[in-house]
Design an enzyme around this catalytic site. Structure first.
Site: not given
Lengths: 559, 669
Positions: A222-223, A457-458
């Protein structure tokens, strides 16, 4: 009379003397045949000590109760599940006798559903908090106690956790949370929710100030999962821990999926599929002992430099194996971990997320005793390309290092970003930008070694000179280029015959470190076997590096 | 001889670079033997050419040679056995001679012929000798003619039981009765007396008839518990031949030698001379030139019988070099050039004792050694010890691949006496650091200290006799155990103390856990030991079961080897164990036991190798013991069988795949 006066005054004023009086008072009482004045004094004293005795007894009783948590039966049940108790865990995590406990007497304040009854009150409630030492270094800890209301989070529980987190931030020391909790204390309702939020807020405030580590040692659902998610590192224990937003029953009712707890949120799921957890350990003992080792890599806070420990590995040790590790054929794989192990102190590498996005390797090691963060493309997996998962994994690690003054050493062998619809639709542009962003904004010492491919780009992304790399090296096998020879030739010489010849020409021109070296994009071309020596020397110099980014409220990383 | 009594592990020969031999030699081999040959060539001032497969392009022998030529892809049939490519390499580099090493093309007469046709010298015997000795039957006939002892036997067919007894009496007991058409042990009987011979004859002929439809029987001498002893010979092209004493190679597994020594503890000077002279007469009979080895089986009564002749340099030649001082590679090169032997038989000494251990990348716990592969992440030869020679062709970072022999090195130690050489071997093995691949040093170390080996009581059956249930690793004595535990505990404490040492200015001060006493729990092969450690400086007192062990040493914890002094004695140890604090050990009791994988329904590769064949597909029903697939690794084919009767759920490999150890092959339902 003088004596009497002294007694009176001391009784009234000095708390510290109460104890000694108690023991003095008991013996003469039975054997009191002396002066009346003295007897009168003792009577007074007895009056006090009776009162005191009862408090003392209550203290002892409460302490004893706190130490046994939810009681022997629940402790036995905890052991039977293969789990240690909250206190046993702390005992193992911290140096012997170093634990200083806070808030042992805190109790929950709920009065609904019969919770106010004495038998529903447990001193300390469902968490043990305090500070202690790991290898002599200060750490704040909390350890949820599953034997008390299943470790559920009450207002009091949250308050205890917040108290040590507040102090940890003021002092500047890491926080380690040992999570073992069934979730919110349902009887307390919104009080429990508020407690979670109080912790979340502190997690966020402490982020980048002191290292925060979560070790999930039982349920966390849960939370509650958001506290570990906000901390720097989340570790899990195999088979006995799980993390999920909603459990299998709810999943079944909402999406009609059949799934077990283990499949939904076990250690394997989170360390291989979701990337939520950074590493999993065999059992409680293994996890806590590993956590002690891990802790030694971390600085206490963002005000401290990366720790330096005594190092026995010669800083100038040559690593002959590295001269032959990169295969001649650029399509052949090798294991980047072999390079990492060869270079770092004593082959000791604490890998983070070893089973998730394995095409990038990240983790901590030491160079001449100083903690460094290692980032490396892994040619063995998916050719070491960058994809969504590896970019995010790398980015988060780089940001941690930068936040905590840990120098970053990057080993580059990257053929580029992974093409394909899955990646584009998944947002590789957005996620790839995270890694770029993280390297670019980092101001810690950055050393980069291009071992082989640095394409497209890498190349830019992987801590290149252009992103303020401090020292960038290339091995003789390095190829810095826009793309591989075959693809490049197909574009440059489209439609031409003699593609093979053109390819050979391209290889001759670009498949080597010179194009980058002549432009100063790499500082030197080095013999691989000397890499350790070079990096150790550079780190020595860069230890005093000062670099600041422009003032901003906070940066806006593409999330 | 010139250097009698001097301890030498080096050659006593002189290298004269002006002695005209060859300008350039190509070495048609790889690994340690290529390196070995290159070393001598360098001393003789000869340029060298290495050949290599593409995966070997950065191998040590390639780096050592003056030139290197790639002769093809990884599989040996396409590279090191590829005669066309090697002939091209010779032409391309202008090499005048070829040294073939051992294995590969070393005993290939075709190769020798092609070299001859091109006018390139083959450093080895001529094709006639290779051919004659290469054929088992022919070599036996030549040996017989040269008055070399061969295994006595009756070549004709035995008529009946009484004739069998008569022949057996002539040969001498024990005898072996075997089917003429036999094989695989069928129709084979060993008889120790007349009665057993009659009985054996009857059974064997029945069995032979039923198994092969042919009841003809042969009788030959049965060599019980033989030793494998070989004689090194050296012959020139002028009819001179020498024997360089023997090598004892009885310690074998699957007919492959593991530990060799020279000389043999078993031979007396007369037997040695008799064997040597017969070896030389065989060499002369085939006009042998170069170095060669005549192998004999020797029975318990020191009768010896010719087995075969190897017309090449042997793997284990270094031990002969150690005790004779000769450089056999140099001798081979000189002989090939046509030089006469300089030595007389009386010049050949036995100086001291030499022992060779073959260090292999293999798992000794699986049938005394199943191949293992990997990258040598750490590798350190014990060369700082005197009288240790290591012949290797690898270095830290080298890959042991599935394509070639998994030998890491030949570790040779030398001493004035056998005892000294053995002691040195023990020390050398303890100081050898190999990480990244499984290796057989644990087995080697056990062999050389085994009482039977130490006393010289060995035979080719040594390993299966000493370890009938397979090798299980070193059994520690109580004293060793104590020392080992104490060492582990002391090291643990040293490491713990070190991990509290932080350097530099600290904002928050350190509060080290200042204890002088530690209570530890050490796990060693399933045994758990509680012990107490106290420390003062570099001295640790470890209390185990009421006994105190003093351990001291100034340790570099980064080093792979830590010199340790235990109760005043200097030791070096390599062992695996686990140390926990008392608390951690106590709490470990609560840890859940991991459920082991159900291995009956999954089939994993027991070793790295390549899949030769897969005989099932998903949905097939297999019976227990049925072959599922075949994995080949380093000369061995292993049939993988089903552990239970079941339906095949999934197949994860196909023929031609390369698999690693532990890789999933097939899943059953």
């Amino acid at each position: 009379m003088a004596i009497y006066a002294l007694m009176r005054s001391s009784l009234g004023l000095l708390h510290g003397l109460k104890c000694s009086f108690k023991s003095v008072g008991q013996i003469p009482y039975g054997a009191a045949t002396g002066a009346i004045t003295q007897a009168k004094g003792l009577q007074n004293a007895r009056c006090y000590s009776v009162n005191h005795l009862s408090v003392q007894e209550r203290i002892e009783k409460k302490r004893k109760a706190a130490l046994t948590g939810g009681g022997q039966l629940r402790i036995a049940a905890q052991h039977k599940r293969g789990k240690l108790t909250a206190r046993e865990r702390l005992e193992l995590l911290l140096d012997p006798d170093s634990f200083v406990e806070y808030d042992m007497f805190v109790e929950h304040r709920c009065s609904d559903f019969g919770m106010e009854a004495d038998h529903n009150k447990y001193p300390g409630d469902s968490v043990v908090t305090g500070q202690g030492r790991i290898n002599g270094r200060l750490v704040y800890v909390f350890s949820q106690d599953f034997t008390v209301f299943g470790g559920s989070l009450s207002g009091a529980h949250a308050q205890k956790v917040c108290k040590i987190m507040d102090q940890a931030m003021m002092v500047g020391a890491p926080v380690i949370g040992l999570n073992d909790s069934g979730g919110a204390r349902i009887q307390e309702g919104v009080e429990s929710l508020a407690g979670y939020a109080d912790i979340f807020l502190r997690n966020v405030m402490a982020s980048g100030v002191v290292p925060q580590i979560s070790l999930i040692m039982g349920p966390c659902a849960g939370g509650a999962v958001y506290s570990p998610a906000l901390t720097d590192f989340t570790f899990m224990v195999k088979d006995t821990s799980y993390l999920f937003i909603t459990g299998p029953d709810v999943v079944k009712s909402v999406t009609n999926e059949d799934v077990t707890q283990e499949e939904l949120g076990g250690a394997k799921t989170h360390t291989t599929v979701s990337g939520v957890a950074h590493r999993a350990f065999e059992n409680d003992v293994d996890a806590l002992l590993n956590l002690r080792d891990f802790f030694n890599f971390l600085p206490l806070s963002n005000k401290d430099p990366a720790p330096v420990t005594e190092c026995h590995d010669p800083r100038d040790r040559p690593v002959p194996g590295l001269d032959t590790i990169v295969p001649f054929e650029s399509t052949k794989a090798y294991d980047m971990l072999d390079i990492v192990h060869g270079i770092v102190d004593e082959r000791e590498f604490f890998e983070i997320m070893p089973n998730y996005a394995k095409n990038i390797v990240v983790g901590f090691a030491r160079m001449n005793g100083r903690t460094v963060g290692i980032v490396g493309n892994q040619p063995k997996v998916a050719s070491g390309c960058l994809d969504i998962n590896s970019s995010v994994k790398g980015a988060r690690f780089v940001r941690f290092c930068d936040a905590f003054n840990i120098p970053i050493i990057t080993f580059v062998d990257v053929p580029g970003f992974l093409p394909g619809t899955a990646q584009e639709y998944g947002g590789i542009i957005r996620h790839g930008a995270k890694l770029l962003y993280a390297f670019a904004e980092a101001t810690v010492p950055k050393i980069t070694v291009i071992t082989r491919k640095a394409y497209g780009g890498a190349y830019d992304v992987m801590s290149s000179k252009h992103l303020r790399g401090d020292v960038n090296y290339a091995w003789p096998s390095a190829e810095v280029a826009v793309m591989g020879a075959k693809g490049a030739v197909q574009i440059i010489f489209r439609g031409k015959e003699n593609q093979a010849e053109a390819e050979a020409e391209y290889v001759e021109k670009f498949a080597n470190p010179f194009p980058a070296a002549v432009r100063g994009f790499v500082d030197d071309i080095i013999q691989p076997s000397t890499t350790r020596k070079r990096i150790c020397r550079d780190l020595e110099v860069l230890a005093s590096k000062k670099q600041t980014n422009p003032w901003k409220k906070h940066a806006n990383i593409p999330l | 001889m010139q250097r009698c009594g001097v301890i030498i592990c080096r050659y006593s020969t002189v290298y004269d670079p002006n002695e005209k031999t060859f300008d350039k030699i190509l070495i048609a081999n790889r690994g340690e033997i290529a390196c070995r040959v290159i070393k001598t060539c360098k001393k003789m001032g000869i340029k060298t050419v290495a050949v290599h497969s593409d995966v070997d392009s950065s191998a040590v022998h390639v780096k050592m040679a003056d030139e290197a030529v790639c002769v093809g892809p990884a599989p040996t049939s396409k590279s090191y056995l590829n005669m066309d490519a090697i002939m091209n390499a010779i032409k391309q580099t202008g090499a005048q001679a070829v040294h073939p090493g051992y294995g590969f093309l070393s005993e290939n007469k075709e190769f020798a012929k092609r070299l001859e046709a091109e006018g390139v010298t083959f450093i080895g015997p001529d094709t006639h000798a290779i051919q004659a000795m290469g054929d088992k039957i022919e070599s036996k006939l030549i040996a017989k003619a040269a008055k070399v002892n061969t295994i006595p036997g009756f070549d004709g067919v035995v008529k009946d039981a009484e004739e069998a007894v008569k022949i057996a009496g002539e040969i001498g007991y024990p005898v072996m009765i075997k089917a003429s058409a036999g094989g695989g042990g069928k129709g084979m009987r060993i008889a120790w007396n007349d009665e057993e011979t009659r009985e054996g004859f009857r059974f064997s002929s029945q069995e032979a008839a039923s198994s092969f439809g042919d009841d003809r029987l042969l009788i030959e001498k049965f060599i019980d518990n033989p030793r494998h002893i070989e004689i090194q010979v050296l012959a020139d092209k002028h009819g001179n031949a020498l024997w360089l004493n023997e090598r004892e190679c009885s310690i074998q597994r699957r007919n492959q030698k593991v530990v060799e020594e020279a000389p043999s503890t078993f031979l007396d000077p007369d037997t040695r001379r008799a064997m040597g002279e017969q070896a030389v007469s065989l060499a002369k009979a085939v006009k042998y030139s170069s170095a060669g080895t005549v192998e004999f089986l020797v029975d318990t009564k020191k009768n010896f019988y010719f087995l075969e002749m190897n017309t090449r340099l042997q793997v284990e030649h270094p031990i002969t070099e150690c005790i004779t001082g000769l450089d056999l590679v140099q001798q081979m090169i000189l002989i090939a050039k046509g030089y006469k032997l300089q030595q007389k038989q009386s010049d050949i000494p036995i100086n001291g004792w030499a022992i060779e251990s073959r260090v292999y990348a293999e798992d000794p716990y699986k049938s005394f050694g199943l191949p293992s592969i990997g990258r040598l992440s750490q590798y350190q030869e014990p060369l700082d010890l005197p009288n240790v020679r290591v012949d290797s062709g690898i270095q830290e970072g080298s890959d042991i691949s599935i394509y070639y022999d998994p030998m890491i090195s030949k570790l040779v130690t030398y001493g004035k006496t056998r005892e000294e050489a053995l002691k040195k071997m023990e020390e050398a093995l303890d100081n050898y650091v190999i990480r990244g691949v499984t290796h057989n040093i644990p087995l080697l170390r056990e062999i050389i200290v085994h009482p039977r080996f130490v006393s010289g009581d060995i035979s080719t059956k040594f390993l299966p006799e000493v370890y009938p249930d397979g090798f299980k690793g070193h059994m520690l004595t109580a004293g060793e155990r104590r020392e080992l535990l104490a060492t582990a505990a002391a090291l643990y404490v040293a490491a713990q103390l070190r991990s509290q040492k932080f350097l530099g200015d600290l904002r928050v001060s350190i509060v080290p856990a200042e204890s002088r006493q530690w209570e530890l729990c050490v796990e060693l092969d399933q045994g758990v030991h509680m012990l107490g450690v106290s420390r003062s400086g570099n001295n640790y007192t470890v209390e185990i079961d009421g006994e105190k062990v003093e351990v001291s040493g100034e340790w570099n914890l980064a080093s792979a080897l830590l010199p340790i002094t235990i109760n005043g004695k200097h030791r070096n140890l390599q062992f695996k164990l686990r140390v926990l604090s008392k608390l951690a050990a106590y709490l470990s009791k609560h840890m859940p036991e991991k459920i082991p994988e159900d291995t009956s329904s999954i089939l994993r590769s027991p070793m790295p190798g390549s899949v030769v064949a897969v005989s099932v597909k998903p949905g097939d029903n297999v019976a227990e013991g049925q072959e599922i697939c075949v994995i080949e690794a380093m000369k061995m084919q292993n049939s993988m069988t089903a552990a239970k009767t079941a339906k095949v759920k999934s197949v994860h490999c196909k023929a031609g795949d390369t698999v690693g150890e532990g890789d999933l092959l097939v899943e059953l339902e």
